[in-house]
Each structure stands twice: as C-alpha cells, then as structure tokens.
Design an enzyme around this catalytic site. Structure first.
Site, PDB file in Angstrom:
ATOM      1  CG  ASN A 115      -0.015  -6.713   3.988  1.00 48.49           C
ATOM      2  OD1 ASN A 115      -0.105  -5.834   3.156  1.00 48.49           O
ATOM      3  ND2 ASN A 115       0.917  -6.708   4.945  1.00 48.49           N
TER       4      ASN A 115
ATOM      5  CD  GLU B 134      -6.397   3.434   6.554  1.00 49.88           C
ATOM      6  OE1 GLU B 134      -6.547   3.268   7.776  1.00 49.88           O
ATOM      7  OE2 GLU B 134      -5.799   2.604   5.834  1.00 49.88           O
TER       8      GLU B 134
ATOM      9  CG  HIS C  31      -7.669  -1.799   7.948  1.00 48.39           C
ATOM     10  ND1 HIS C  31      -8.501  -0.873   7.377  1.00 48.39           N
ATOM     11  CD2 HIS C  31      -6.561  -1.108   8.332  1.00 48.39           C
ATOM     12  CE1 HIS C  31      -7.927   0.334   7.421  1.00 48.39           C
ATOM     13  NE2 HIS C  31      -6.750   0.219   8.007  1.00 48.39           N
TER      14      HIS C  31
ATOM     15  CD  GLU D 215      -2.894   1.245   2.315  1.00 46.31           C
ATOM     16  OE1 GLU D 215      -2.722   0.485   3.292  1.00 46.31           O
ATOM     17  OE2 GLU D 215      -3.801   2.078   2.256  1.00 46.31           O
TER      18      GLU D 215
ATOM     19  CD  GLU E 214      -2.819  -2.006  10.655  1.00 49.63           C
ATOM     20  OE1 GLU E 214      -3.241  -2.260   9.513  1.00 49.63           O
ATOM     21  OE2 GLU E 214      -2.520  -0.850  11.022  1.00 49.63           O
TER      22      GLU E 214
ATOM     23  N   GLY F 177       2.975   2.505  10.820  1.00 51.40           N
ATOM     24  CA  GLY F 177       2.736   1.718  12.031  1.00 51.40           C
ATOM     25  C   GLY F 177       2.578   0.240  11.733  1.00 51.40           C
ATOM     26  CB  ALA F 178       0.686  -2.142  11.568  1.00 48.57           C
ATOM     27  CG  MET F 179       0.206  -3.145   4.906  1.00 49.37           C
ATOM     28  SD  MET F 179      -0.825  -1.718   4.429  1.00 49.37           S
ATOM     29  CE  MET F 179      -2.006  -2.522   3.384  1.00 49.37           C
TER      30      MET F 179
END
Ligand code: 0A1
Ligand code: ZN
Length: 883
Positions: free
Chosen positions: A287, A342, A323, A144, A320, A283-285
């Site tokens: 996936n 977001e 999401h 991303e 996360e 911070g983080a993702m």
C-alpha cells in the site's frame, strides 16, 4: 537418467462439473474482454468513524466521463457483502440506482457528478481478512486484489486511479495511532475521540488503499534520498515487539539505497510506514506509503528468528519497497497483468538479496524454490501462463508462476541484453509509463526499445504455460564438438500445441585434462532443434549447461556419473556445480525408485556420491554457506517431478536410505564439520551464518545413519544454543527421531516461547513436517492444542502446510493424510476462503501419483466439490484440479 516427462493432458469430465455446485457470481473473467472504465474518478474523499464492531464509512467520489472509453448512462460500483446506508448524487438523495448482485449501479445523466455513499461494516466479523478487519484489537485493511469493495462501493479495478483524502476518527484510548496512505495533513481531538486527516498526492487504484488504527509503537529513523528529500521511516508494532524491529529497519534503508543505485528509483513521499499485523493472508502488502506486513516478515532477533527468517525479512521488506515503483507508480491495467508488477518486483528483490548476501547461494535458493513449487504447478492441473487468459477468482492467481516464473522470464531478458542495456530498458519503462496502469506488452516494448532487443518471439513466454524440456547431446569429431539441442514444451490445460520459444542457455565446455574452459557462450535456442559446433577440442569436452540457471527449463541429457563428479568438483559456475551434485543424487534416486539397479550398481552410485560429498567437505576454497548448498539433498517434490507417476513412499524410503548411506560413509568428516562449525561464536556475518547452516546439515545426515550419536549432538546443540538457527535446527532433527530427548526438547521449546506466536508456529511446523513415523497422530493432537486456531492463517499454515509437504504422512497409504487436508479445506473455507483454497494444490497432484493413492486423492477432491456452498476461491481450484 529419467527426467520430467509430459503429464497427461487432463481431459474434461462433464459429470464432475455437474456435481460441483457453482457458487454465485463465479463467472469466468477473460483478458480479451477488457474495456476501459467509462468513468474517471479523479478524487476520493473517505471518512471512517472507526469501531471494532461497527465502522461507518462515508465516501465522496468525484466522477467524470472517461473520454477514452465508450460512454455509459450508468456507473457500476463494485460491492462485496455491503449494505448501502445512504446514497446521494450531487448532494441530493438518489433514486436512480439499483443493486446488481453485490454491485451498486447508478444512472448518471451528466458529464461530471459527485457521489456520496455511506456504508456500515463490522470489522470484527471479517474472518476473511480482506477489506477492513480487526486483528488483536487493532483495525487494518487488505485491499489487493478486490478487498476495497468490502469497505465501500467503488469501481474496484486497478485502472481507475484517484487521489485520496482520508479522515479517520475513533476512540483515542483504543486507537491512539491512526495511519493511512501518503502524508498526515492534520489531526485533532475532542474529549475521548480523536481524528487524523491524511492526503496521498499520488493517484492510485483502490487496491493500494490502506488504513491502520491501533495501539502501536514505532521504531523510527530517516533516509535522505539522492535528490535531498528526507524521509521519515517508521516500523509500527505492538508494545513489546520493538526490540525485534532493527533488522526490518536496516533492511528498509538498504532497499531504499539499493533501488537508487541499481534501478535509479527514488522514494517520493516524506513518510514511509510499515505496520506488522499477526493476522494476514499473505507475506505483506505494498500500500502506498503504508506497507502492511505479516509479523513473520518484520520481527526478527537472534533469540527467536533463524538466519532464514532474517533473510525472509530482508527480501520481503525489499520486495514491498520496490513495488513503490514497480506496482505503485506504474500499476497494472487489469489483473491479467499481475506479473507486470509481481514478476518484475520479485526479480528486483532477488537481485537486491544477491547484492546484500551471497549471490551464488541466493541464486541456488531461488532456483530451489522455483523447482520445488513452480515446476510442479506448471506440470499440473493448475498450470497457467505468466499472463493468464481467464480466471474466476483473482486471489487464486497469486502463484509461483506469476511471481517466480515471471521473475525468471524478465531475468532472461536481462541475460540476453546484458546488465547495462537492460537498465536502459527499465529506465525507459519507468519514464514512459509513470502514472499509468500498464500492461505486460508495455513492459516488453519498453525493454525492446530501451535495451535494443528483438523480443517478438520471446513474447511466447508470456502466453505459453509449461516448463520447456531441453534435450542436448554432445558429439565429437576431429577437433570439433557438436551440441545438438531440441526443445519440447509439454501440453498444459487448454494449450495442447506449443511453439518453440527463445531459450538463452549459458554454457561452457571443459577440457577434461586441464579442468578448465576457455570462456562461456550464450546459446540462443530459438528453434525446435539446433546444432552448434565448437572447434578446438582434441578430446570430447565436458558440458556445463544452463549455468546460473539462465533459463527456467529442465535439461535432459545422457551424462555419465564421471562427468557429473568432474563438474561437482571443478565447475567454476557455483550454480552449475550445485546442479552437478543434484544430478548425481537425482540420477541415482530415480533409478533406485524405479528398481533399475542391482545392489552392486547401487553401491557404486552411492560411492560416487560419497566421493563428491567428501570433496565438498574437504574443499577449503568453499565457504560454508555454499558448502551447505552443495550438500543439500534434492527435495521429495523435485524428485517426484522427475517421474511420470511418483511413488511417494518409495521416494521417501530411497531418499532416507541415501542419507543414511552418506551419513555412515562420511561419519567422521561430518562430526569434524559439526565440531568445527560449533566452535564459531554467534555473529551475523557470512562465515558464522555458513557455520550454522552446515552444523544442521551435518546433523541431518548423521541422524539418518547414527540416530543415537545424532540425538546426543542435537540435544547438546539445542541446549547450548544462543540463537534460533541452532536451536530450531537441533529440534528439527530431534523431532524426527524416536529418541528419549525428543519429548523433553519439544516441551522445553514450547515453554520457552509460548508467548511468542511466531515461534509457536515453528513448534507446530517442526512436528507436522518431521520424519517421525507418528506424524499423523501428532498433527491430530496438535489440531486440538489450545494454541491452534483456524482464524490465524500463520497458525493454519504452520500446522497443515508443513504436514502437506511431509511425504510419508500426507501420502499415508490409507489416504488418512488426504482426508485430513480435505476436512481442513471444508472447515476453513467459510472462515478464510483464500487460505482454504491454497490447500487444494497438494491434492491436485493426483494425476502424477501412482494409481492407488491417486484414486484416494481424487476421491477427496470430489468430496469437496460435492459439498456445495463453496467459496469461489475453493470452487475454482477444486474444479480445475479435477480436470
Ligand atoms: N502484492 C502483495 C501480495 C498480496 C496480494 C494479496 C493480498 O491479499 C490478501 C496480500 C498481499 C505482494 O506481492 O507482496
Ligand atoms: Zn509483490
């Protein structure tokens, strides 16, 4: 009281635009130009032959014409710095392709084809940390927003959804663990090489692709969903970090349960992996099935992480995980819709943390972040609406506006609808758009239909930038109190005129005698001006407004200090009580900075604030977590926002002077508080957390008033600490003092934790943000410290973000601080453009700073602009900041 005023609208400066050398491929992308992609890519097969310095990627794409789009004879596959090694169409070498800049354009005659594309990449050379890169000997990805195009040629846009099958192979000794999205389908090995095949059944856009290969160990657990699915959970870290993963795992299980209970969302795979990496831009993702995290938001234990760090882990793990529905099952049609996932996910993580911890304290913290970073963005040159109309580089739009204001806007919908109806709205949204790439408009319509709201005018919150200012006046006649409201939305770049928006304001009117009110009202201010009358008040009531911070606005009202003292002591809404304390201090400090007070007035104001503080210190109905909030000073950033042209030096001076005055006036109570709180043994419950918080708050006031006493206490707190909250708090206080204990404590801290990068980051930050008069020199020396590197974003931020937030050093009168940040940007830009561009923001405040410093800041921005060869990221931020 002076309040936030409209900033001057930045006017264009054509000369500067000429001077700045535009990087290649920096076209402006516009929301109105969206068209669906002419091709569908239902299936993607990827094969990675992994190596740290050379990875070969073979991609096999099934493509077919999109019946919902205009037909095109070609397919555009995005690339970024890639070299094509091989291309086949339907198994034959292709001769009908061409490069268009970095993109590969292939002419395709039929309805359905199979493309095979081979690329070779060098992960070790990837310092941008986008695409496939090496971190500490492991390989990982960040796709991303547009990182996938650094791995292979692909339609790298969020509305192209595909199912992925991925084969990874590589040396077993170097990469014993091979992870990808979805479920592991098969694995094997021959000799030194091994492989794994992964399949993700859920169609996803390329930005949610991830792989990780490395020498990792896991904390494993499981979670059974309400539907009866048993999910294997793993938190993968480097050997040696396992002991610090318990909180992350517990937070994950709590998130999974909470999302089922509160939003009705269940997890949808048999496996959920989290991997911690130390080199990460954000911070983080999220996936799919394979979240990649900055180590900062995974690793925590009593010894090395503060209570704030623990909360950060819980919040980001939740974010996360949430999401998976708000972002993955329903993704974004295009990047202008970023707040769709977001803003909504931030709201969900905020509500989660409110439910896990202290709800009022969490709300106050979230508002403090919003006002500390988003309000300044909204009143500066980078202001944009939560659904922007254009961008050059999407990485620049991962902003507090998209995230935090986006969350506030959806929170307002929830306030207007009520919790139950709002849930009906979100259920409808998830049902209606599951599996789609949706828009903000889709979300709003689903909430309208599901919750039964009319959001026609409310949509303006998505298109208008700028923080609305609400002015309110209270008059009293007979038995009636009349409230006159007025709203005013400041001009922002590209948006000179605004229309009134619906602003939901929770209010209460207090009877002065009884100290009570007879219920809260929700006032909908949906016109430029409005009067609302309330009968039954023999005397003028005290107004408590924007309770719970029901709308992300500033409030301008003439309110007496007496009324603020009343609310600070009696308001039953915790946020409003905090706000009254803040207003008391803000009112005083703004007048003091403006030089509007003689010494008698100054003493009287300080006296009132000290009384309010004393009441908070003595009120035994308060818990310490809340007490800590009520005793918190308004930040330098927030104070600067209250002034048309801020004088950083004066604000800093007055703020420190008030701290010292309060420290002196309340010395014995603060010492008692520190003693009481120190007596509580370490625990993770709210009471012990609160005690740790007030302990350091007490020290900061004492340090301003009685540096010697504070130094002794801090030294004791430091050396006796059995946890990082106490140790870091004490060191923070010591780092700001010119006391003999300072050097010893800093040295001790470094020696204790030199092998723990996250704690070494703290060591850098504490010094760069300290109140010590020689911060500039300290930062220069730290820049040359062997542990400093521009390659690691956490380390860069630890030193320089902390420094840029330090008012007295960054705003040094001779411009040295500005120069240091500009030098950093220029040096970092070729290494990590995304991180470099984030440092433009503090310099971009020049229009709201007094003239001498303003000219120096602008001068540095011009110097960057003239340097040439800038990344698209930095170029965009610098040109926007120059106006
Ligand atoms: N979607 C992530 C944020 C994120 C965005 C870009 C990144 O690239 C460097 C990384 C993460 C989130 O909201 O957590
Ligand atoms: Zn997010």
């Amino acid at each position: 009281m002076d309040i936030a005023r409209t900033p001057a609208t930045p006017d264009g400066n054509p000369e500067m635009a000429d001077a700045a050398v535009e990087p290649k491929a920096s076209a402006i992308i516009r929301r109105e130009d969206y068209t669906p992609f002419p091709w569908l890519v239902p299936q993607v097969h990827l094969s990675f032959e992994l190596g740290v310095e050379q990875t070969r990627v073979t991609s096999r794409l099934t493509v077919e014409r999109n019946p919902a789009a205009d037909a095109s004879p070609t397919i555009r596959l995005n690339g970024d710095g890639l070299k094509l090694s091989e291309l086949q169409v339907d198994g034959e070498p292709c001769s009908t392709h061409a490069m268009d800049g970095d993109d590969l354009v292939v002419t395709l005659p039929g309805e359905r084809h199979e493309l095979t594309i081979v690329t070779q990449i060098d992960p070790a050379a990837n310092s941008q940390l986008m695409g496939l890169y090496a971190s500490n000997g492991m390989l990982c990805t960040q796709c991303e927003a547009e990182g996938f195009r650094r791995i292979t040629f692909f339609p790298d846009r969020p509305d192209v959804l595909s199912t992925y099958t991925v084969r990874m192979s590589g040396p077993a000794a170097q990469f014993p663990i091979l992870l990808c999205n979805g479920n592991k389908a098969d694995s094997g090995g021959d000799g030194d090489t091994h492989w794994a095949e992964w399949h993700d059944p859920w169609p996803k856009p390329a930005y949610l692709f991830a792989l990780v290969a490395g020498d990792l160990v896991a904390r494993s657990d499981s979670f059974t969903t309400t539907g009866g699915r048993t999910v294997e959970l793993n938190v993968w870290v480097r050997d040696g970090d396992l002991d610090r993963t318990e909180h992350a795992m517990e937070s994950l299980k709590r998130s999974m349960k909470w999302d089922e209970e509160v939003f009705g969302r269940e997890y949808d795979l048999d496996l959920f992996n989290i991997v911690a990496v130390s080199d990460f831009n954000m911070g983080a993702m999220e996936n799919k099935g394979l979240n990649v995290f900055n180590t900062k938001y995974v690793l925590a234990d009593q010894e090395t992480a503060t209570d704030g760090d623990f909360d950060g882990v819980e919040g980001v793990i939740g974010h996360e995980y949430f999401h998976n529905w708000s972002g993955n099952r329903i993704t974004c049609r295009d990047w202008f819709q970023l707040s769709l996932k977001e803003g909504f996910t931030v709201l969900r993580d905020q509500l989660f943390s409110q439910d896990m911890d202290s709800a009022p304290v969490k709300r106050i913290e979230d508002v403090r972040i919003l006002r500390g970073v988003q309000f300044p963005e909204d009143s500066g040159p980078l202001a944009h609406s939560i659904r922007p109309d254009s961008y050059r580089e999407i990485s620049n739009f991962y902003t507090p506006t998209i995230y935090n204001k986006g969350a506030e806007v959806i929170r307002m919908m929830r306030t207007m609808a009520g919790e139950e109806a709002f849930r009906k709205g979100t259920d409808l949204y998830f049902d209606r758009h599951d599996g789609e790439a949706a828009t903000c408009e889709d979300f709003i319509t689903a909430i309208e239909d599901g919750a039964g709201l009319d959001l026609r005018q409310f949509r303006l919150w998505y298109s208008q930038a700028g923080t609305p200012k609400v002015s309110v006046a209270v008059t009293h006649d007979g038995d009636t109190a009349a409230l006159t409201f007025k709203q005013d939305i400041p001009a922002t770049p590209g948006q000179a005129d605004k229309q009134p928006m619906p602003i939901p304001l929770r209010i209460a009117l207090f009877d002065r005698e009884s100290g009570k009110h007879d219920g809260e009202h929700l006032v909908m201010l949906d016109t430029a001006e409005k009067e609302v009358r309330f009968a039954g008040f023999a005397a003028p009531p005290v107004l408590s407004i924007n309770r719970g911070f029901s709308a992300p606005v500033t409030i301008d009202r003439a309110v007496s200090r007496d009324d603020l003292v009343f609310l600070a002591a009696k308001d039953d809404d915790p946020f409003a009580r905090y706000e009254a304390m803040q207003d008391l201090m803000v009112g005083h400090l703004v007048s003091a900075v403006a030089g509007e007070m003689d010494s008698a007035e100054r003493d009287a104001a300080r006296q009132d604030i000290a009384c309010a503080f004393a009441a908070v210190l003595e009120d035994d109905r308060l818990d310490d977590l809340m007490r800590g909030e009520l005793l918190m000073m308004p930040s330098q950033a927030y104070l600067s926002e209250q002034m048309l042209l801020a004088e950083p030096g004066r604000i800093h001076e007055e703020r420190e002077a008030l701290k010292a005055a309060l420290g002196s006036a309340l010395e014995s109570q603060l010492l008692t508080l520190h003693k009481r709180a120190s007596a509580l043994p370490f625990a993770l419950d709210q009471a012990a957390k609160g005690a740790r918080k007030v302990k350091t708050v007490a020290l900061t006031y004492l340090a301003a008033a009685k540096p010697d006493t504070a130094s002794d206490l801090a030294e004791k707190q430091y050396s006796g600490a059995d946890n990082m909250t106490d140790r870091q708090g004490a060191l923070m206080v010591l780092a700001g003092l010119q006391s003999p204990a300072r050097t010893g404590a800093l040295l001790d801290f470094y020696n204790r934790y030199r092998d723990n990068p996250l704690v070494v980051d703290k060591w850098f930050s504490l010094q760069a943000s300290s109140l010590h008069p020689q911060v500039l020199q300290h930062v220069k020396a730290l820049r040359d410290h062997p542990d400093f590197t521009l390659k690691n974003p956490n380390r860069v931020r630890a030193l320089y973000m902390a420094f840029a937030a330090s008012p007295h050093a960054f705003h040094a009168e001779d411009g040295e601080g500005y120069r240091m940040i500009a030098d950093l940007i220029l040096e970092l830009d070729p290494i990590n453009a995304q991180t470099a561009a984030r440092f433009v923001t503090p310099l971009g405040r020049w229009q709201r700073i007094e003239p001498a410093r303003s000219a120096l800041m602008r001068g540095e921005l011009e110097r960057i602009a003239e340097a040439g060869n800038l990344s698209r990221d930095t170029f965009e931020q610098v040109t926007r900041s120059l106006g």
